[in-house]
Design a protein around this motif. Structure first.
Motif, mmCIF file in Angstrom:
data_model
loop_
_atom_site.group_PDB
_atom_site.id
_atom_site.type_symbol
_atom_site.label_atom_id
_atom_site.label_comp_id
_atom_site.label_asym_id
_atom_site.label_seq_id
_atom_site.Cartn_x
_atom_site.Cartn_y
_atom_site.Cartn_z
ATOM 1 N N ALA A 22 15.679 -42.045 -21.314
ATOM 2 C CA ALA A 22 14.784 -42.303 -20.174
ATOM 3 C C ALA A 22 14.580 -41.005 -19.395
ATOM 4 O O ALA A 22 13.474 -40.732 -18.914
ATOM 5 N N ALA A 23 15.625 -40.180 -19.313
ATOM 6 C CA ALA A 23 15.525 -38.940 -18.535
ATOM 7 C C ALA A 23 14.459 -38.004 -19.097
ATOM 8 O O ALA A 23 13.794 -37.278 -18.355
ATOM 9 N N SER A 24 14.257 -38.033 -20.419
ATOM 10 C CA SER A 24 13.286 -37.125 -21.038
ATOM 11 C C SER A 24 11.852 -37.450 -20.643
ATOM 12 O O SER A 24 10.941 -36.654 -20.866
ATOM 13 N N VAL A 25 11.634 -38.624 -20.058
ATOM 14 C CA VAL A 25 10.277 -39.027 -19.679
ATOM 15 C C VAL A 25 9.851 -38.343 -18.371
ATOM 16 O O VAL A 25 8.669 -38.089 -18.137
ATOM 17 N N ASN A 26 10.855 -37.996 -17.524
ATOM 18 C CA ASN A 26 10.548 -37.417 -16.212
ATOM 19 C C ASN A 26 9.619 -36.212 -16.323
ATOM 20 O O ASN A 26 9.881 -35.288 -17.075
ATOM 21 N N LYS A 56 20.237 -45.097 -22.180
ATOM 22 C CA LYS A 56 19.033 -45.665 -21.593
ATOM 23 C C LYS A 56 17.860 -44.938 -22.245
ATOM 24 O O LYS A 56 17.678 -43.739 -22.055
ATOM 25 N N ALA A 57 17.096 -45.652 -23.060
ATOM 26 C CA ALA A 57 16.060 -45.034 -23.884
ATOM 27 C C ALA A 57 14.754 -44.833 -23.113
ATOM 28 O O ALA A 57 14.583 -45.342 -22.015
ATOM 29 N N GLU A 58 13.836 -44.092 -23.747
ATOM 30 C CA GLU A 58 12.528 -43.774 -23.144
ATOM 31 C C GLU A 58 11.830 -45.004 -22.583
ATOM 32 O O GLU A 58 11.233 -44.974 -21.521
ATOM 33 N N LYS A 59 11.841 -46.091 -23.348
ATOM 34 C CA LYS A 59 11.057 -47.250 -22.940
ATOM 35 C C LYS A 59 11.591 -47.892 -21.667
ATOM 36 O O LYS A 59 10.913 -48.690 -21.048
ATOM 37 N N ASP A 60 12.794 -47.511 -21.268
ATOM 38 C CA ASP A 60 13.351 -48.065 -20.041
ATOM 39 C C ASP A 60 13.210 -47.147 -18.839
ATOM 40 O O ASP A 60 13.812 -47.374 -17.799
ATOM 41 N N HIS A 61 12.386 -46.138 -18.980
ATOM 42 C CA HIS A 61 12.001 -45.350 -17.805
ATOM 43 C C HIS A 61 11.013 -46.218 -17.006
ATOM 44 O O HIS A 61 10.188 -46.907 -17.598
ATOM 45 N N PRO A 62 11.096 -46.192 -15.665
ATOM 46 C CA PRO A 62 10.227 -47.065 -14.869
ATOM 47 C C PRO A 62 8.736 -46.973 -15.227
ATOM 48 O O PRO A 62 8.037 -47.982 -15.188
ATOM 49 N N ILE A 63 8.255 -45.800 -15.622
ATOM 50 C CA ILE A 63 6.821 -45.668 -15.918
ATOM 51 C C ILE A 63 6.447 -46.516 -17.142
ATOM 52 O O ILE A 63 5.301 -46.866 -17.352
ATOM 53 N N ASN A 64 7.441 -46.866 -17.928
ATOM 54 C CA ASN A 64 7.198 -47.673 -19.120
ATOM 55 C C ASN A 64 7.234 -49.162 -18.849
ATOM 56 O O ASN A 64 6.954 -49.951 -19.731
ATOM 57 N N LEU A 65 7.583 -49.509 -17.643
ATOM 58 C CA LEU A 65 7.711 -50.917 -17.292
ATOM 59 C C LEU A 65 6.493 -51.694 -17.762
ATOM 60 O O LEU A 65 6.577 -52.836 -18.187
ATOM 61 N N SER A 66 5.334 -51.029 -17.699
ATOM 62 C CA SER A 66 4.087 -51.716 -17.984
ATOM 63 C C SER A 66 3.629 -51.543 -19.426
ATOM 64 O O SER A 66 2.540 -51.967 -19.769
ATOM 65 N N ASP A 73 4.259 -42.205 -26.559
ATOM 66 C CA ASP A 73 5.188 -41.668 -27.550
ATOM 67 C C ASP A 73 4.968 -40.163 -27.719
ATOM 68 O O ASP A 73 5.904 -39.375 -27.631
ATOM 69 N N CYS A 74 3.724 -39.770 -27.941
ATOM 70 C CA CYS A 74 3.425 -38.359 -28.235
ATOM 71 C C CYS A 74 3.732 -37.442 -27.061
ATOM 72 O O CYS A 74 4.156 -36.300 -27.251
ATOM 73 N N MET A 75 3.515 -37.916 -25.849
ATOM 74 C CA MET A 75 3.715 -37.069 -24.664
ATOM 75 C C MET A 75 5.185 -36.787 -24.374
ATOM 76 O O MET A 75 5.506 -35.859 -23.639
#
Ligand code: HEM
Ligand SMILES: *[C@@H]1O[C@H](CO)[C@@H](O)[C@H](O)[C@H]1NC(C)=O
Ligand SMILES: CC(=O)N[C@H]1CO[C@H](CO)[C@@H](O)[C@@H]1O
Length: 325
Positions: free
Chosen positions: A160-164, A88-98, A69-71
């Protein structure tokens, strides 16, 4: 000092804050809810205790959720938002899959407990509940206690794009780890101390399989490699995960750093902290002195908790942590 130079100084300060928004964090305080919801920390502690009793994996799940969340967009519970057909929200970025569902559930349960108290209803942000719950799960696993700073609002965006490019990956090297955390005002020392969070929790086999097969990573302890090959055979079920700290998997301690000294880091991003001599000195210091680890870890967590805090019109208090108001 002349008036003009004072003005110049003020202008420079404003410029600095615009460039580094994470430095504008003066508004958090330990007693933020004293007159709003005075028992909030007890309410959250009790709810988290019940959740952890039911599902102990909520401990690492909550801790990792706070980091993610913080990052990305700051500690504003943007990671909690569920995707909709239009976003498509942050939690649905592939890195969040886990990201384990139990971290989300811990916050949702604590929020429900807070909102069940009439004077607290819709007065405590999801971002603050996540920060308190994170401090609590560290303690529940035998780790240090610290006074948690509060006063964050919940963010108004989550994509989700903001996670990149914001989160380090399992194969990151020390330069990448350092620069990703530096983007949020965290030093290399903070980065190494925070990595000590991998003293609890699980890692999926596929994230370190590249260190076991074809050629065993020479920085991995051969006994560990042999053991991991049994737990994680080639083409293993992608859902299989093993402990990040094989020595004391459920205890929050400085064993993680002692493991690295023995070549027992599971991820490349763990073991490089020892391979690279810039960070090795920090690993050795934190391995040697448990008190020092507690001190620097809690210091760095407090700093992490100040990243990108939303106040005023940049945020609000969500009624449902997973949905914008
Ligand atoms: C510094 C760079 C970091 C990298 C590259 C990294 C990467 C990872 C990866 C790849 C996993 C395994 C995910 C999976 O297999 O499901 C993981 C798990 C975890 N990470 Fe990190 N992480 C880092 C820092 C942190 C920090 C700063 C924290 C918390 C303060 C943290 C807390 C955790 C926890 C608790 C788990 C276990 C999650 C669970 O069992 O549900 N990590 N991390
Ligand atoms: C361990 O670290 C603590 C806190 O940083 C310090 O006060 C103490 O002297 C250290 N102990 C040893 C044996 O170095
Ligand atoms: C816990 C959670 O919501 N995980 C999601 C992360 O992102 C993937 C898509 O990349 C989703 O399928 C998961 O549900």
């Amino acid at each position: 000092m002349a008036r003009s130079s004072l003005l110049l100084l003020a202008a420079a300060a404003v410029l600095l804050l615009c460039q580094f928004p994470h430095l504008a964090n003066a508004r958090l305080s330990q007693n933020y809810y004293a007159n709003i919801c005075p028992n909030v920390e007890t309410i959250v502690w009790d709810a988290v205790t019940a959740k952890v009793k039911q599902t102990p994996v909520s401990i690492p799940a909550t801790l990792r959720l706070f980091f993610h969340d913080c990052m990305v967009e700051g500690c504003d519970a943007s990671v909690m938002i569920a995707s909709t057909p239009n976003n498509k929200a942050e939690k649905d970025h592939p890195i969040n899959l886990s990201l384990a569902g139990d971290g989300f559930d811990t916050v949702i349960k604590a929020k429900a407990a807070v909102d069940a108290v009439p004077e607290c209803r819709n007065k405590v942000s999801c971002a603050d509940i996540l920060a308190i719950a994170t401090r609590d799960v560290i303690k529940m696993a035998g780790g240090p206690w610290y006074d948690v700073e509060l006063g964050r609002l919940d963010g108004l965006r989550s994509t989700a794009a903001s996670v990149n490019g914001r989160l380090p990956g399992p194969d990151s090297n020390v330069d990448q780890l350092t620069s990703l955390l530096a983007a949020n005002g965290l030093s290399q020392f903070d980065m190494v101390a925070l990595s000590g969070a991998h003293t609890v929790g699980l890692v999926h086999c596929k994230l370190f399989a590249n260190r076991l097969y074809d050629r065993v990573d020479p920085t991995m302890n051969p006994n560990l490699a042999a053991q991991l090959k049994k737990l994680c055979p080639k083409n293993v079920d992608p859902n299989i995960a093993v402990a990040l700290d094989p020595s004391t998997p459920f205890k929050f301690d400085n064993q993680y750093f002692k493991n690295l000294q023995q070549g027992m880091g599971l991820l490349t991003s763990d073991q490089v902290l020892y391979t690279d001599d810039r960070s090795r000195r920090i690993v050795n210091a934190l391995a040697q002195n448990a008190t020092s680890f507690d001190k620097y870890f809690t210091y760095a967590m407090t700093k992490l908790g100040r990243v990108g805090v939303k106040t005023g019109s940049n945020g609000n208090i969500r009624r449902d942590c997973a949905v914008f108001n």
